[in-house]
Design an enzyme around this catalytic site. Structure first.
Site, PDB file in Angstrom:
ATOM      1  N   ALA A 158      22.283  78.002  37.321  1.00 28.41           N
ATOM      2  CA  ALA A 158      22.508  76.560  37.418  1.00 28.41           C
ATOM      3  C   ALA A 158      23.196  76.081  36.147  1.00 28.41           C
ATOM      4  CB  ALA A 158      21.181  75.840  37.647  1.00 28.41           C
ATOM      5  N   ASP A 160      10.354  67.533  41.813  1.00 31.27           N
ATOM      6  CA  ASP A 160      11.481  67.884  42.678  1.00 31.27           C
ATOM      7  C   ASP A 160      10.981  68.704  43.872  1.00 31.27           C
ATOM      8  OD1 ASP A 160      14.112  68.044  43.506  1.00 31.27           O
ATOM      9  OD2 ASP A 160      14.649  69.665  42.138  1.00 31.27           O
ATOM     10  N   VAL A 179      18.193  82.438  36.015  1.00 29.18           N
ATOM     11  CA  VAL A 179      16.894  83.079  36.161  1.00 29.18           C
ATOM     12  C   VAL A 179      17.073  84.526  36.610  1.00 29.18           C
ATOM     13  CG1 VAL A 179      14.680  83.002  37.385  1.00 29.18           C
ATOM     14  CG2 VAL A 179      15.833  80.873  36.758  1.00 29.18           C
ATOM     15  N   ALA A 237      19.092  83.121  40.324  1.00 35.49           N
ATOM     16  CA  ALA A 237      19.722  81.807  40.438  1.00 35.49           C
ATOM     17  C   ALA A 237      20.467  81.511  39.143  1.00 35.49           C
ATOM     18  CB  ALA A 237      18.655  80.744  40.686  1.00 35.49           C
ATOM     19  N   ALA A 268      20.635  76.748  32.919  1.00 36.44           N
ATOM     20  CA  ALA A 268      20.046  78.071  32.713  1.00 36.44           C
ATOM     21  C   ALA A 268      20.272  78.947  33.931  1.00 36.44           C
ATOM     22  CB  ALA A 268      18.550  77.933  32.448  1.00 36.44           C
TER      23      ALA A 268
END
Length: 199
Positions: free
Chosen positions: A34, A185, A39, A32, A37
């Site tokens: 974003a 979240d 990953v 991922a 950051a």
């Protein structure tokens, strides 16, 4: 996504060693990416599967520049619009600034994940990834990799739906009413279904 070379530079700067001295491998393709950051999956020197969250290079400087503009706009709003007396735009920007810089410090996130892990340690229906403290810093966070499927993408016909729903609700109630520490979240993309209907 930013290139693997920059990921490696960030790891080197954050942890003080060559990435090859810390990880047996790092997947060049991010899981991922974003705004703050990205990953990557990785393998520790001991052969454990992990995910490494690496802060974007210069993101702190970019956020400071953006906040400078937001502060200027907020001051302008307060100067020219009388109705802002109910709320202070500069106060909103200041609160956002405090929050965003807390989010930029992965030590805070590691502390929260560890506390979350400790709270759920005895609850067999939920799994929280373990933090690899020695592979984490203010700008790098390494967590245990959990193999699962996002609940929003799971083939629910292959699972005990009542058990899954019970596990999610039970966990949520315990977080809110027993622990006082809850996932901030919890949308369906952030909840994985693991084998045995564990979340």
């Amino acid at each position: 996504p930013f290139p693997l070379k920059e990921v490696q530079e960030q790891i080197r700067a954050a942890l003080g060693k060559e990435p090859s001295a810390l990880f047996a491998s790092i997947d060049p393709e991010p899981l991922a990416a974003a705004s703050i950051a990205q990953v990557h999956r990785a393998t520790t020197l001991e052969g454990e599967q992990v995910v490494v969250k690496v802060q974007r290079p210069d993101i702190s400087d970019q956020i400071r520049a953006d906040l400078g503009m937001l502060h200027a706009l907020a001051r302008l709003l307060e100067a020219v619009i009388e109705e802002t007396g109910i709320y202070r735009p500069t106060g909103i920007v200041e609160e956002f600034e405090r929050t965003i810089f807390q989010e930029l410090d992965f030590v805070n996130e590691a502390t929260n994940v560890k506390a979350f892990f400790d709270n759920h340690r005895e609850r067999l229906y939920i799994r929280i990834p373990r933090v690899y403290q020695h592979l984490s810093s203010r700008t790098v966070l390494t967590l245990e990799f959990l193999q699962g499927v996002k609940v929003s993408q799971a083939d629910l016909a292959k699972h005990d739906q009542a058990k899954l729903a019970h596990n999610i609700i039970e966990s949520s109630f315990r977080q809110l009413f027993v622990d006082g520490l809850f996932h901030g979240d919890p949308h369906p993309g952030n909840i994985l279904v693991l084998p045995g209907d564990v979340i």
